[in-house]
Scaffold this motif. Sequence first.
Motif, PDB file in Angstrom:
ATOM      1  N   SER A  61      41.079  35.297  51.790  1.00 17.50           N
ATOM      2  CA  SER A  61      41.995  34.274  51.167  1.00 17.50           C
ATOM      3  C   SER A  61      40.573  33.316  50.289  1.00 17.50           C
ATOM      4  N   PHE A  62      39.439  33.268  51.051  1.00 20.47           N
ATOM      5  CA  PHE A  62      38.379  32.641  50.376  1.00 20.47           C
ATOM      6  C   PHE A  62      37.896  33.356  49.332  1.00 20.47           C
ATOM      7  N   TYR A  63      37.886  34.567  49.293  1.00 23.28           N
ATOM      8  CA  TYR A  63      37.615  35.576  48.185  1.00 23.28           C
ATOM      9  C   TYR A  63      38.472  35.218  47.003  1.00 23.28           C
ATOM     10  N   LEU A  64      39.639  35.205  47.252  1.00 23.76           N
ATOM     11  CA  LEU A  64      40.723  34.797  46.157  1.00 23.76           C
ATOM     12  C   LEU A  64      40.459  33.585  45.535  1.00 23.76           C
ATOM     13  N   LEU A  65      40.128  32.652  46.469  1.00 23.91           N
ATOM     14  CA  LEU A  65      40.152  31.213  46.182  1.00 23.91           C
ATOM     15  C   LEU A  65      38.985  31.145  45.174  1.00 23.91           C
ATOM     16  N   GLY A  66      37.672  31.827  45.520  1.00 23.81           N
ATOM     17  CA  GLY A  66      36.688  31.704  44.480  1.00 23.81           C
ATOM     18  C   GLY A  66      36.934  32.193  43.113  1.00 23.81           C
ATOM     19  N   GLY A  67      37.794  33.361  43.123  1.00 27.98           N
ATOM     20  CA  GLY A  67      38.310  33.569  41.727  1.00 27.98           C
ATOM     21  C   GLY A  67      38.991  32.557  41.015  1.00 27.98           C
ATOM     22  N   ALA A  68      39.835  31.927  41.902  1.00 24.36           N
ATOM     23  CA  ALA A  68      41.041  30.937  41.237  1.00 24.36           C
ATOM     24  C   ALA A  68      40.056  29.640  40.636  1.00 24.36           C
ATOM     25  N   CYS A  69      39.191  29.190  41.484  1.00 24.83           N
ATOM     26  CA  CYS A  69      38.249  28.078  41.174  1.00 24.83           C
ATOM     27  C   CYS A  69      37.644  28.010  39.740  1.00 24.83           C
ATOM     28  N   VAL A  70      37.125  29.181  39.384  1.00 26.93           N
ATOM     29  CA  VAL A  70      36.442  29.553  38.210  1.00 26.93           C
ATOM     30  C   VAL A  70      36.997  30.101  37.009  1.00 26.93           C
ATOM     31  N   ALA A  71      38.518  30.413  37.239  1.00 25.18           N
ATOM     32  CA  ALA A  71      39.104  31.225  36.207  1.00 25.18           C
ATOM     33  C   ALA A  71      39.472  30.157  35.129  1.00 25.18           C
ATOM     34  N   GLY A  72      39.583  28.967  35.384  1.00 27.04           N
ATOM     35  CA  GLY A  72      39.925  27.921  34.261  1.00 27.04           C
ATOM     36  C   GLY A  72      38.769  27.729  33.296  1.00 27.04           C
ATOM     37  N   ILE A  73      37.624  28.102  33.637  1.00 26.56           N
ATOM     38  CA  ILE A  73      36.560  27.878  32.890  1.00 26.56           C
ATOM     39  C   ILE A  73      36.166  29.385  32.172  1.00 26.56           C
ATOM     40  N   MET A  74      36.378  30.443  32.785  1.00 27.60           N
ATOM     41  CA  MET A  74      35.793  31.625  32.338  1.00 27.60           C
ATOM     42  C   MET A  74      36.965  32.144  31.029  1.00 27.60           C
ATOM     43  N   GLY A  75      38.067  31.916  31.153  1.00 29.46           N
ATOM     44  CA  GLY A  75      38.996  32.497  30.156  1.00 29.46           C
ATOM     45  C   GLY A  75      38.647  31.636  28.615  1.00 29.46           C
ATOM     46  N   PRO A  76      38.424  30.265  28.783  1.00 30.46           N
ATOM     47  CA  PRO A  76      38.139  29.413  27.593  1.00 30.46           C
ATOM     48  C   PRO A  76      36.802  29.876  26.921  1.00 30.46           C
ATOM     49  N   LEU A  77      35.646  30.188  28.007  1.00 27.69           N
ATOM     50  CA  LEU A  77      34.433  30.225  27.886  1.00 27.69           C
ATOM     51  C   LEU A  77      34.188  31.564  27.043  1.00 27.69           C
ATOM     52  N   SER A  78      35.237  32.537  27.627  1.00 26.53           N
ATOM     53  CA  SER A  78      34.861  34.184  26.873  1.00 26.53           C
ATOM     54  C   SER A  78      35.520  34.104  25.535  1.00 26.53           C
TER      55      SER A  78
END
Length: 413
Positions: A61-78
Amino acid sequence: MKNSVQQGQNLSLSRATLMFPLALVLFEFSVYIGNDLIQPAMLAITKEFGVSSAWAPSSMSFYLLGGACVAGIMGPLSDRIGRKKVLLGGVAFFVITCLLILLTGNIESFLVLRFLQGFGLSVIASAGYAAIQETFEERDAIKVMALMANISLLAPLIGPVVGAALIDHVSWHWGFIGIAFLAFLSWFGLKAKMPNTQISIPKQPMSYIWDDYKKVFKNKTFLGLTLGMPMVAMPLMLWIALSPVMLVEELGLSSLQYGLAQFPVLGGLIVGNIVLIKLVDRLALGRTVLIGLPLMLLGTAIVVIGTIWREYFLYCVILGMTLVSFGEGISFSVLYRFALMSSEVSKGTVAAAVSVLLMMTFFVVIEIIRILYEYFHLWAYAISCFALIALWFTVPRGILKGIMQQRKANGEF
C-alpha cells in the motif's frame, strides 16, 4: 530527427517499433517484481524488524501511495519537458531507492523507502503509457498494452517463487539488488529506443496545470471510467497483498506451495491478455469488457462460497481468482484506453489523473481491508472482492455502454 515522433502521426505495430515497448516493459517488470518478489518475504521482514505480520500488506500500500503522490506532477512535467526525460530520470531514481533500502533497520524506514520506490509506478503510467498511446494507432496501442501486461505479469508469477527461495536460502536484500540491476538495464534500452515525442504545448505558467486538472476532473465520462477501473483491478491487488497471510498463516501452506498457488491465478490474467490481443480486431471495442466483468463477478461469488464452506476455500479461491484475473485481462487495457481518450486535455496530464485516482484508491482500499482482515479474516477479503466487482455494474457500466453506442453511431468499430 531520426528517433522522434510527431504528435498526431501514429506508428503501426512492427518488429522495429516494438523495441521501445520492450525496453519500457523491462522497467515495468522491475517495478512490478519490486512488489511481487517482496510480498512473500514480508512475513520474514516483519519478524526481522520485530513487528506484527499485520504490517505485511503495508509494503504494497505504501508502494502504491508513493506512485499516487507524484503522479500529478509527473504527467504535466512530461508534457512540457518530454516523456523521455521524465522516464529516464524516474528509472534512475528507482534504482537508487532500491539500493538504499538495503540500509534500513526498522519497519518505518523500510516503508519510507517503499514509498519512494513507488514513484516508479507513476513514471510508467504518466510518461510511459502516455507515450505508448501517442505513438501507436488505437487498436495497436491496446495490443501493445496487452502484450506489455503479459510480459510484466511474469513478475507476479516468478516473484513469489523467487521471493520464497530467497527467504529459505539467502536474504530478502538480494531481491532488491536484482530489481535494481534489471531497472538499470532498462535505462539503456529506453535511452536508445524511446521516441522523442515533439512537445506541442505552449510554454505557459505552471499554474495552468491546475486549470488542466480541473477540466479533466469535471469530465463525468472520465471520472466514471477511471473510478470504475479500481473496481476491476482491486480484487487481484488484494490477492497479491493478502495472499501471503491467507495462504501461509491462515491455511498453513509452505512458501513453495504459496508460490505455486499464484500460477493459475496470474496465468488467468496472461491468458486474458492473449485473448484480448486476438479479439480486439474482431469485436466492437468494449465488447470484451462486457464479457469479462460478468466472469469476474462469478469468480468473486465462488470465493464467497469457499468462505462459507471453509474446507473448500483453497480450491474456491484459486478457481474464483483465476476467473477474476482472466476477466481483468480482457477488460482493463480497453478501459484504460477509453479513460485516457475521454478528455481533450494533453495525455500526460490525463494519464497522471488516471494514475492518481487509481493508486490513491488502491492505497485506501488495501489499508481498509488490511484492518478489516484483522477482525473478519477471510470474510473481509471475499466480501470486499464481490462488492467491488458488483459496484462496477452501476455507473461505470452505463458510461461504457454509452461510449460504445456513440462509437457505433459515428461508424467506429
